[in-house]
Design a protein around this motif. Structure first.
Motif, PDB file in Angstrom:
ATOM      1  N   GLY A  35       0.841  -1.194   0.000  1.00  0.00           N
ATOM      2  CA  GLY A  35       0.000   0.000   0.000  1.00  0.00           C
ATOM      3  C   GLY A  35       0.871   1.237   0.000  1.00  0.00           C
ATOM      4  O   GLY A  35       2.031   1.199   0.444  1.00  0.00           O
ATOM      5  N   LYS A  36       0.346   2.335  -0.491  1.00  0.00           N
ATOM      6  CA  LYS A  36       1.118   3.580  -0.559  1.00  0.00           C
ATOM      7  C   LYS A  36       1.139   4.266   0.804  1.00  0.00           C
ATOM      8  O   LYS A  36       0.108   4.376   1.467  1.00  0.00           O
ATOM      9  CB  LYS A  36       0.532   4.515  -1.612  1.00  0.00           C
ATOM     10  CG  LYS A  36       0.713   4.032  -3.041  1.00  0.00           C
ATOM     11  CD  LYS A  36       0.263   5.069  -4.030  1.00  0.00           C
ATOM     12  CE  LYS A  36       0.452   4.585  -5.459  1.00  0.00           C
ATOM     13  NZ  LYS A  36       1.874   4.365  -5.798  1.00  0.00           N
ATOM     14  N   ASP A  37       2.310   4.732   1.195  1.00  0.00           N
ATOM     15  CA  ASP A  37       2.452   5.520   2.421  1.00  0.00           C
ATOM     16  C   ASP A  37       2.215   6.978   2.036  1.00  0.00           C
ATOM     17  O   ASP A  37       3.152   7.715   1.718  1.00  0.00           O
ATOM     18  CB  ASP A  37       3.850   5.326   3.010  1.00  0.00           C
ATOM     19  CG  ASP A  37       3.968   5.884   4.420  1.00  0.00           C
ATOM     20  OD1 ASP A  37       3.086   6.673   4.803  1.00  0.00           O
ATOM     21  OD2 ASP A  37       4.930   5.544   5.124  1.00  0.00           O
ATOM     22  N   LYS A  43       5.377   9.070  -1.677  1.00  0.00           N
ATOM     23  CA  LYS A  43       4.360   8.015  -1.615  1.00  0.00           C
ATOM     24  C   LYS A  43       4.934   6.611  -1.884  1.00  0.00           C
ATOM     25  O   LYS A  43       4.522   5.913  -2.813  1.00  0.00           O
ATOM     26  CB  LYS A  43       3.245   8.290  -2.640  1.00  0.00           C
ATOM     27  CG  LYS A  43       2.633   9.681  -2.541  1.00  0.00           C
ATOM     28  CD  LYS A  43       1.836   9.838  -1.267  1.00  0.00           C
ATOM     29  CE  LYS A  43       1.041  11.147  -1.259  1.00  0.00           C
ATOM     30  NZ  LYS A  43       1.895  12.355  -1.212  1.00  0.00           N
ATOM     31  N   PRO A  44       5.897   6.152  -1.080  1.00  0.00           N
ATOM     32  CA  PRO A  44       6.498   4.833  -1.318  1.00  0.00           C
ATOM     33  C   PRO A  44       5.510   3.700  -1.056  1.00  0.00           C
ATOM     34  O   PRO A  44       4.555   3.854  -0.294  1.00  0.00           O
ATOM     35  CB  PRO A  44       7.654   4.792  -0.298  1.00  0.00           C
ATOM     36  CG  PRO A  44       7.178   5.674   0.819  1.00  0.00           C
ATOM     37  CD  PRO A  44       6.411   6.782   0.147  1.00  0.00           C
ATOM     38  N   GLU A  45       5.741   2.560  -1.692  1.00  0.00           N
ATOM     39  CA  GLU A  45       4.916   1.376  -1.465  1.00  0.00           C
ATOM     40  C   GLU A  45       5.491   0.583  -0.291  1.00  0.00           C
ATOM     41  O   GLU A  45       6.696   0.306  -0.241  1.00  0.00           O
ATOM     42  CB  GLU A  45       4.844   0.514  -2.722  1.00  0.00           C
ATOM     43  CG  GLU A  45       4.034   1.143  -3.845  1.00  0.00           C
ATOM     44  CD  GLU A  45       3.786   0.186  -4.989  1.00  0.00           C
ATOM     45  OE1 GLU A  45       4.577  -0.773  -5.141  1.00  0.00           O
ATOM     46  OE2 GLU A  45       2.803   0.371  -5.731  1.00  0.00           O
ATOM     47  N   VAL A  46       4.605   0.215   0.635  1.00  0.00           N
ATOM     48  CA  VAL A  46       5.018  -0.479   1.858  1.00  0.00           C
ATOM     49  C   VAL A  46       4.233  -1.785   1.970  1.00  0.00           C
ATOM     50  O   VAL A  46       3.021  -1.805   1.739  1.00  0.00           O
ATOM     51  CB  VAL A  46       4.748   0.401   3.102  1.00  0.00           C
ATOM     52  CG1 VAL A  46       5.115  -0.346   4.383  1.00  0.00           C
ATOM     53  CG2 VAL A  46       5.523   1.713   3.004  1.00  0.00           C
ATOM     54  N   PRO A  47       4.888  -2.893   2.325  1.00  0.00           N
ATOM     55  CA  PRO A  47       4.191  -4.176   2.490  1.00  0.00           C
ATOM     56  C   PRO A  47       3.077  -4.085   3.536  1.00  0.00           C
ATOM     57  O   PRO A  47       3.199  -3.375   4.528  1.00  0.00           O
ATOM     58  CB  PRO A  47       5.301  -5.126   2.951  1.00  0.00           C
ATOM     59  CG  PRO A  47       6.556  -4.527   2.404  1.00  0.00           C
ATOM     60  CD  PRO A  47       6.348  -3.037   2.476  1.00  0.00           C
ATOM     61  N   LEU A  48       1.996  -4.825   3.291  1.00  0.00           N
ATOM     62  CA  LEU A  48       0.844  -4.839   4.193  1.00  0.00           C
ATOM     63  C   LEU A  48       0.807  -6.131   5.028  1.00  0.00           C
ATOM     64  O   LEU A  48       1.653  -6.997   4.885  1.00  0.00           O
ATOM     65  CB  LEU A  48      -0.449  -4.733   3.378  1.00  0.00           C
ATOM     66  CG  LEU A  48      -0.648  -3.465   2.552  1.00  0.00           C
ATOM     67  CD1 LEU A  48      -1.860  -3.620   1.642  1.00  0.00           C
ATOM     68  CD2 LEU A  48      -0.813  -2.251   3.455  1.00  0.00           C
ATOM     69  N   MET A  49      -0.185  -6.209   5.887  1.00  0.00           N
ATOM     70  CA  MET A  49      -0.503  -7.402   6.674  1.00  0.00           C
ATOM     71  C   MET A  49       0.590  -7.797   7.663  1.00  0.00           C
ATOM     72  O   MET A  49       0.781  -8.965   8.001  1.00  0.00           O
ATOM     73  CB  MET A  49      -0.843  -8.583   5.752  1.00  0.00           C
ATOM     74  CG  MET A  49      -2.051  -8.289   4.871  1.00  0.00           C
ATOM     75  SD  MET A  49      -2.438  -9.580   3.673  1.00  0.00           S
ATOM     76  CE  MET A  49      -3.076 -10.819   4.782  1.00  0.00           C
TER      77      MET A  49
END
Length: 323
Positions: A35-37, A43-49
């Motif tokens: 998801g985007k931070d 707006k980097p993409e960061v792992p979820l869950m």
């Protein structure tokens, strides 16, 4: 209880939580669960869950504690089962984006283990009122209502790096202090399980703090909220639970004004500071309106607010525990 057993349970919780979170980060990125931070300029993409790591650490530490102390055989299973059932709701929400009605309904079933555990206890000591016996309403209304509010409300105040994990740590530290100070009984056992949960969350916070390498996802926020609620209920620490959730009551009111469409994110200026120039939809926005802060500064301010309520919770709960 043997101190060495407690230390071992806490250590295992931290270690499994730490290693599991590393694994989740790798797998989530590989599988495209990112998801985007949006609180960052780029707006980097960061792992979820990442909440899966918290769950793994807590369950491992809790079972170690259970094996070490048979007196916890009712408290620990009740807390584990109820919190895991609500974590399942969070997992469904992460994958399928389930309807609000389902989110509100499932915690009723998740409260069953706590209801069974609490049979024979329906008295709550309320500040300024004394002991009140709620009878059957304690099992069919108060426990389901308390767990539902705890899990759903916790999910509302989220969206900044480390915010939810830090708030959960403060809450669990409060329960641990109250429980271990009590000396015996279910309140003491709830204090022990709080230490285990606290350790798993601390391992996760190492990766979730600013700048976040992983987000908890709904599975994480629902689980942490349910865990806090379940421990407060199982340990009969209702006064402390209510006080600790005051910021979340305020958050609920702010979100209700937007029909729960409001967000907790901020707007980012050219220097990477957060601000909010509209009507506040969240406690995070109220902090941002005070001044332009870095994301981690907004989080620290909210942690301090929660810590103040934690002190109040300890003072009020000390004289209101009924077993």
């Amino acid at each position: 209880m043997n101190t060495a057993s407690v230390i071992l349970s806490v250590f295992i919780s931290f270690l499994i939580g730490y290693l599991s979170t590393i694994w989740v980060i790798k797998q989530a990125r590989k599988s495209g669960f990112v998801g985007k931070d949006i609180n960052k300029p780029n707006k980097p993409e960061v792992p979820l869950m990442g909440g899966i790591g918290v769950i793994a650490g807590f369950v491992a530490g809790a079972f170690t504690l259970l094996v070490s102390d048979v007196r916890s055989e009712r408290v620990i299973p009740a807390v584990i089962l109820s919190s895991l059932l609500i974590a399942f709701l969070g997992l469904l929400d992460d994958i399928f984006n389930v309807r609000q009605s389902i989110r509100a309904f499932l915690p009723i079933f998740a409260s069953v283990p706590l209801v069974v555990y609490s049979v024979g206890h329906s008295v709550i000591s309320i500040p300024f009122l004394g002991q009140v016996n709620f009878g059957i309403f304690y099992y069919v209304i108060i426990i389901p209502f308390a767990l539902t509010i705890a899990s759903n409300a916790f999910n509302m105040l989220e969206g900044l790096n480390g915010l939810g994990a830090g708030m959960g740590i403060i809450m669990l530290a409060t329960f641990a202090y109250i429980g271990l100070s009590h000396g015996s009984g279910p309140t003491y056992q709830a204090g022990l399980i709080s230490l285990v949960a606290l350790s798993a969350l601390m391992a996760f916070l190492l990766f979730n703090k600013y700048p976040a390498k992983v987000f908890p996802g709904n599975i994480g926020t629902y689980f942490i909220g349910a865990l806090v609620g379940a421990i407060g209920i199982a340990g009969y620490m209702y006064t402390a639970l209510a006080v600790l959730y005051v910021p979340y009551v305020i958050e609920f009111i702010l979100k209700a004004r937007t029909r729960f469409k409001g967000v907790s994110f901020g707007k980012v200026d050219s220097l990477g500071r957060l601000y909010w120039d509209e009507k506040p939809n969240s406690l995070t926005h109220i902090v941002m309106k005070i001044g332009h802060f870095k994301e981690y500064q907004v989080v620290i301010i909210l942690w301090i607010i929660e810590a103040i309520f934690a002190i109040i919770a300890v003072i009020l709960q000390t004289t209101t525990i009924v077993i």
